[in-house]
Write an enzyme that holds these catalytic residues in place. Structure first.
Site: not given
Lengths: 397, 127
Positions: B60, B35, B37, B104
């Site tokens: 990110c 994914c 992360d 996130c």
């Protein structure tokens, strides 16, 4: 870090595949068509005649550059519309002959989403896989053809990894079987030689803003005799294939951009190839655990796509932006699906390497010192992000 | 995509508490490379208070900023207080996140919860 502080205001644009700045000569060529020569080209009086003349000249220039005749060119709002028109237009017009379309798994979204739309409309679509370099095998095209195949659409060169497809070979297979062949030439037209007769294509999409022209204007080459169903209904413009009053300023700008390309293309190709190879070599040498995505030679002159292991693309893009460098990534982070680039997955990259990708696209205004600057800055950025990465830590153990 | 807030960019530019803690009292490891992360969160706990927190993140801009923010928010808090830190609190402290980046902040909350879980496992049974 301190060393580069004096360069903080420096901005380097390396995303020419996303869009290009308008050449100032293009802007100048467009100027008269906003307030001076503003007539509707469909009218009879002198205002309309002037606009019509400008459009005729522009169409002639673009057609000539492409090896087509002027009546085979229709102006559109850009690459996306050209691709939509080609796919849906040919599919609907050919519906009584068959319902099968062949395309690749690495097309631009304006082709692949059009195909998905057509699937919902009852068409069958074959999405051909590509090899590790992103190349379609013409033999696969041949084998995918059925007696229901009405259209084959394979892009000339890929926008992400720059892979240049064997279009001539594929087109000759299509011609042999009397199947229409469309190519999305948005990344190649006016960058590398594109001639419709030489390539043997029936339809070809172009966009002006990828070649130092304005946004909002493109064109579709439709070979004489090819039937398409227009997807916008309205007036009789563009031989009834694309209704709407023409964007004359855009058309004039597009033609000027093509005129400039004609003059500069050969040298530019050489220059960009040199800078591209310097950047690729430099990155692979200076950044450990990096790899090139796409074919080393059969790629667009300005395209560099690398994966830099253990760090994520968007954070690299943001860090490079902080140093004034603009580039892009195939990482998922800008898509709501969280899926990384379909192109990078199609060439067999594992998800983590697709998330770690970085694309630099070089263009007309790129200087060698810009490439040197990237090669100076990128290793620092990579070092900083790797020091934060849990994956890199694991590797060191 | 919508842009990042000034606060997000500030944390991304100068992330706080990057790194590992030697002999941590709890470690949270969440996310996966598929994914895009991965977060690792380390905590040091003394007398039920989180005295230190550090992170390592592959991800990110938003992933790095939320990691940085959650470590800031958690330092000096008691375990029970830390358990109430939600993804919403992290997002708010950052002045908001683009909608497609909300996951996130969820990951940051999960990393914290997972580190505290690990602490419980190591140091006491959960009540």
């Amino acid at each position: 870090m301190e060393k580069t502080c004096y360069k903080q205001n420096r901005r380097i644009y390396l995303d020419y595949a996303a869009t290009t700045p308008c050449d100032l000569q293009v802007v100048e060529a467009m100027q008269p068509y906003f307030s001076k020569i503003f007539g509707n080209p469909s009218t009879l009086y002198s205002f309309g005649q002037e606009a019509r003349r400008a459009m005729r000249e522009a169409r002639g220039k673009i057609a000539e550059f492409l090896g087509a005749s002027p009546e085979e060119i229709i102006f559109t709002s850009g690459g996306t519309e050209s691709n939509n028109t080609a796919l849906k237009g040919v599919a609907y017009a050919g519906r009584n002959k068959g319902n099968h379309i062949i395309t690749s798994s690495i097309e631009h979204h304006s082709v692949s989403e059009s195909c998905k739309f057509l699937e919902k409309e009852g068409f069958k679509v074959t999405y051909l896989t590509v090899d590790e370099y992103g190349l379609v095998n013409p033999q696969d095209v041949k084998e995918a053809i059925t007696d229901k195949t009405i259209l084959i659409s394979i892009m000339h060169a890929n926008n992400e990894i720059g892979a240049i497809q064997p279009i001539k070979d594929i087109a000759s297979i299509a011609r042999e079987k009397e199947i229409y062949f469309h190519t999305d030439s948005v990344q190649t037209f006016a960058h590398i030689p594109v001639n419709v007769n030489d390539l043997g294509v029936d339809l070809l999409s172009m966009s002006a803003h990828k070649l130092y022209g304005p946004k909002g204007i493109g064109a579709l080459y439709i070979k004489k005799g090819v039937k398409i169903t227009p997807f916008m209904q309205g007036g009789d413009q563009e031989k009834r294939k694309r209704a709407s009053t023409e964007n004359i300023a855009g058309i004039a700008g597009f033609a000027k951009a093509v005129e400039l390309a004609k003059e500069k293309m050969g040298n530019e190709e050489k220059k960009l190839t040199f800078l591209r190879d310097k950047l690729i070599k430099g990155i692979l040498e200076k950044v450990e655990h990096s790899r090139l995505n796409g074919h080393p030679a059969q790629r667009l002159p300005g395209n560099v796509n690398v994966s830099i292991e253990y760090i994520e693309g968007e954070s690299m893009v943001l860090n490079l932006d902080m140093k004034g460098i603009a580039c892009s990534t195939g990482s998922a982070c800008t898509s709501s699906s969280l899926e990384p680039s379909h192109v990078l997955l199609a060439i067999g990259l594992p998800h983590e390497l697709a998330h770690s990708s970085l694309r630099f696209t070089i263009g007309r205004f790129t200087k060698e010192e810009d490439i040197d600057y990237v090669l100076e800055v990128l290793p620092e950025v990579v070092k900083k992000l790797r020091s934060m990465s849990p994956l890199y830590g694991e590797k060191e153990k | 995509m919508e842009g990042y807030s000034t606060k997000v960019m500030e944390h991304f530019r100068n992330p706080r508490n990057v790194g590992k803690i030697e002999n941590p009292d709890g470690v949270g490891h969440v996310g996966n490379p598929v994914c895009g992360d991965i977060m690792e969160l380390y905590i040091k706990v003394k007398d039920d208070i989180i005295t230190d927190a550090k992170f390592k993140t592959f991800g990110c801009g938003a992933a790095i900023a939320t990691s940085s923010m959650v470590t800031e928010l958690v330092k000096g808090k008691s375990i029970n207080e830390a358990l109430t830190i939600s993804n919403k609190a992290v997002t708010e402290a950052l002045g908001g996140l683009p909608s497609i980046k909300m996951h996130c902040s969820v990951l940051a909350e999960e990393a914290l919860k997972s580190a505290i879980d690990d602490y419980f496992k190591n140091h006491r049974s959960r009540e």
